[in-house]
Write a protein that holds these residues in place. Structure first.
Motif, mmCIF file in Angstrom:
data_model
loop_
_atom_site.group_PDB
_atom_site.id
_atom_site.type_symbol
_atom_site.label_atom_id
_atom_site.label_comp_id
_atom_site.label_asym_id
_atom_site.label_seq_id
_atom_site.Cartn_x
_atom_site.Cartn_y
_atom_site.Cartn_z
ATOM 1 N N UNK A 60 16.506 -0.962 -9.492
ATOM 2 C CA UNK A 60 17.033 -1.680 -8.336
ATOM 3 C C UNK A 60 18.397 -2.290 -8.666
ATOM 4 N N UNK A 61 19.186 -2.491 -7.627
ATOM 5 C CA UNK A 61 20.542 -3.015 -7.807
ATOM 6 C C UNK A 61 20.524 -4.524 -8.017
ATOM 7 N N UNK A 62 21.633 -5.017 -8.558
ATOM 8 C CA UNK A 62 21.853 -6.452 -8.722
ATOM 9 C C UNK A 62 22.369 -7.020 -7.410
ATOM 10 N N UNK A 63 21.783 -8.090 -6.904
ATOM 11 C CA UNK A 63 22.245 -8.648 -5.629
ATOM 12 C C UNK A 63 23.597 -9.335 -5.767
ATOM 13 N N UNK A 69 17.456 -14.537 -6.482
ATOM 14 C CA UNK A 69 16.455 -14.313 -7.526
ATOM 15 C C UNK A 69 15.321 -15.348 -7.454
ATOM 16 N N UNK A 70 15.517 -16.399 -6.676
ATOM 17 C CA UNK A 70 14.465 -17.418 -6.568
ATOM 18 C C UNK A 70 13.200 -16.799 -5.983
ATOM 19 N N UNK A 71 12.068 -17.248 -6.457
ATOM 20 C CA UNK A 71 10.788 -16.610 -6.153
ATOM 21 C C UNK A 71 10.579 -16.349 -4.665
ATOM 22 N N UNK A 72 10.775 -17.359 -3.832
ATOM 23 C CA UNK A 72 10.477 -17.204 -2.407
ATOM 24 C C UNK A 72 11.386 -16.204 -1.713
ATOM 25 N N UNK A 73 12.562 -15.927 -2.304
ATOM 26 C CA UNK A 73 13.490 -14.982 -1.676
ATOM 27 C C UNK A 73 13.017 -13.535 -1.816
ATOM 28 N N UNK A 74 12.099 -13.279 -2.751
ATOM 29 C CA UNK A 74 11.590 -11.923 -2.938
ATOM 30 C C UNK A 74 10.576 -11.525 -1.866
ATOM 31 N N UNK A 75 10.072 -12.502 -1.145
ATOM 32 C CA UNK A 75 9.040 -12.215 -0.144
ATOM 33 C C UNK A 75 9.548 -11.222 0.893
ATOM 34 N N UNK A 76 10.775 -11.416 1.346
ATOM 35 C CA UNK A 76 11.294 -10.509 2.380
ATOM 36 C C UNK A 76 11.673 -9.145 1.821
ATOM 37 N N UNK A 77 11.829 -9.027 0.506
ATOM 38 C CA UNK A 77 11.982 -7.703 -0.097
ATOM 39 C C UNK A 77 10.674 -6.918 0.030
ATOM 40 N N UNK A 78 9.560 -7.600 -0.176
ATOM 41 C CA UNK A 78 8.259 -6.955 -0.010
ATOM 42 C C UNK A 78 8.073 -6.533 1.450
ATOM 43 N N UNK A 198 18.224 -13.496 -14.609
ATOM 44 C CA UNK A 198 17.599 -13.652 -13.296
ATOM 45 C C UNK A 198 16.315 -14.466 -13.399
ATOM 46 N N UNK A 199 15.563 -14.252 -14.479
ATOM 47 C CA UNK A 199 14.307 -14.970 -14.654
ATOM 48 C C UNK A 199 14.529 -16.478 -14.711
ATOM 49 N N UNK A 200 15.681 -16.896 -15.244
ATOM 50 C CA UNK A 200 15.976 -18.326 -15.341
ATOM 51 C C UNK A 200 16.144 -18.974 -13.973
ATOM 52 N N UNK A 201 16.372 -18.153 -12.938
ATOM 53 C CA UNK A 201 16.565 -18.673 -11.585
ATOM 54 C C UNK A 201 15.306 -18.542 -10.723
ATOM 55 N N UNK A 202 14.290 -17.890 -11.227
ATOM 56 C CA UNK A 202 13.107 -17.541 -10.438
ATOM 57 C C UNK A 202 12.365 -18.781 -9.929
ATOM 58 N N UNK A 203 12.255 -19.789 -10.775
ATOM 59 C CA UNK A 203 11.524 -21.008 -10.412
ATOM 60 C C UNK A 203 12.467 -22.130 -9.992
ATOM 61 N N UNK A 204 13.573 -21.772 -9.360
ATOM 62 C CA UNK A 204 14.568 -22.766 -8.969
ATOM 63 C C UNK A 204 14.052 -23.774 -7.961
ATOM 64 N N UNK A 205 14.746 -24.895 -7.882
ATOM 65 C CA UNK A 205 14.378 -25.960 -6.951
ATOM 66 C C UNK A 205 14.276 -25.411 -5.525
ATOM 67 N N UNK A 206 13.216 -25.811 -4.835
ATOM 68 C CA UNK A 206 13.029 -25.395 -3.452
ATOM 69 C C UNK A 206 12.229 -24.136 -3.275
ATOM 70 N N UNK A 207 11.813 -23.510 -4.384
ATOM 71 C CA UNK A 207 11.076 -22.245 -4.272
ATOM 72 C C UNK A 207 9.712 -22.424 -3.630
#
Length: 281
Positions: A60-63, A69-78, A198-207
């Motif tokens: 997959x490409x880099x956004x 990369x924050x966890x909740x942002x991946x939901x709409x990729x699914x 990217x993993x360092x941003x996965x659990x960012x504030x507001x996720x």
């Protein structure tokens, strides 16, 4: 290698293995390419696995925006993948950190989930956390292994405030039911499969908003399987039972001798149990 376009225009890739009804599989890591899932212990004999490479991983490409990369942002990729596949409902599987993604997807799109499978899932999205004692108790199952004293000492250091990354080599055998050649090879591949930045941003504030997520999941009608390894700490069997209880249709299965990657420890048991759950009416 098929691709599709995410909500923000990022091209994302997925891999297909096996035949039959599709099972959409979201990898953990966080942000580790889906290659580490393999064929999920031979689950391909029962289902067609759709293995998503999350943004910035695998093929997959880099956004353009790292905030995605924050966890909740991946939901709409699914959700974009579901639409791309032309599926009205999905059977969805999330492993480890992707347990959060799959749980958030079910909360946001409950009518799109037919069955939900959470394998050794992370649970920050629901406000469930583990303490140092949980990790030490789980680790004691490996007492007698030659590497155990170093792992136990490292866990005490982590409990005292040391970063897990500083003692990673000592604790990594604890992630597996058996620290054998297959487990070592699986772990060795992690460095090239994971996007650490990217993993360092996965659990960012507001996720996460656990109260809102719990309230939404109370209305979920889909059956939910929470599968935990007997020797895993994240989640341990008791923690997995608590998690399953948050879903109206939740059940917990504990794989004997299983670790955080249970399909490696007993592929036949794992594939049979997951396939059996997915086959239920």
């Amino acid at each position: 290698m098929p691709t599709f376009t995410a909500y923000d225009g990022t091209p994302l890739a997925y891999h297909e293995k096996g035949e039959g009804e599709p099972l959409l599989c979201v990898p953990g890591g966080p942000l580790r390419a889906s290659a580490y899932l393999g064929d999920l212990g031979g689950l391909t004999a029962h289902r067609r696995l759709i293995l998503l490479d999350l943004r910035g991983t695998g093929d997959s490409a880099t956004p353009a925006d790292p905030a995605t990369y924050r966890c909740d942002r991946h939901v709409e990729d699914v959700e974009a993948l579901r639409e791309h596949l032309g599926l009205g409902e999905v059977d969805l599987l999330g492993h480890s950190a992707a347990g959060n993604i799959a749980t958030l997807y079910a909360a946001r799109h409950p009518k799109r989930v037919r069955r939900l499978v959470l394998i050794a899932p992370a649970t920050q999205s629901l406000g469930l956390t583990l303490g140092p004692r949980d990790h030490l108790d789980a680790a004691s199952a490996h007492r007698g292994e030659p590497w155990y004293p170093a792992a136990e000492a490292a866990l005490y250091e982590i409990a005292a405030g040391r970063s897990p990354l500083e003692v990673w080599d000592a604790i990594v055998p604890l992630a597996y039911g058996r620290w054998d050649e297959a487990a070592r090879a699986h772990q060795a591949a992690s460095a090239r499969e994971k996007n650490a930045e990217a993993a360092a941003l996965f659990y960012g504030d507001g996720a996460f908003d656990p109260p809102a997520t719990r309230a939404a999941l109370a209305e979920l009608s889909a059956p939910v399987l929470v599968l935990a390894g007997e020797y895993d700490a994240a989640p341990n069997p008791a923690h997995a039972q608590e998690l399953a209880g948050l879903f109206p249709g939740g059940v917990r299965h504990v794989q004997p001798g299983g670790g955080h990657f249970p399909w490696l420890d007993d592929p036949e048991w794992f594939a049979r149990r997951v396939a059996g759950f997915l086959a239920q009416d």
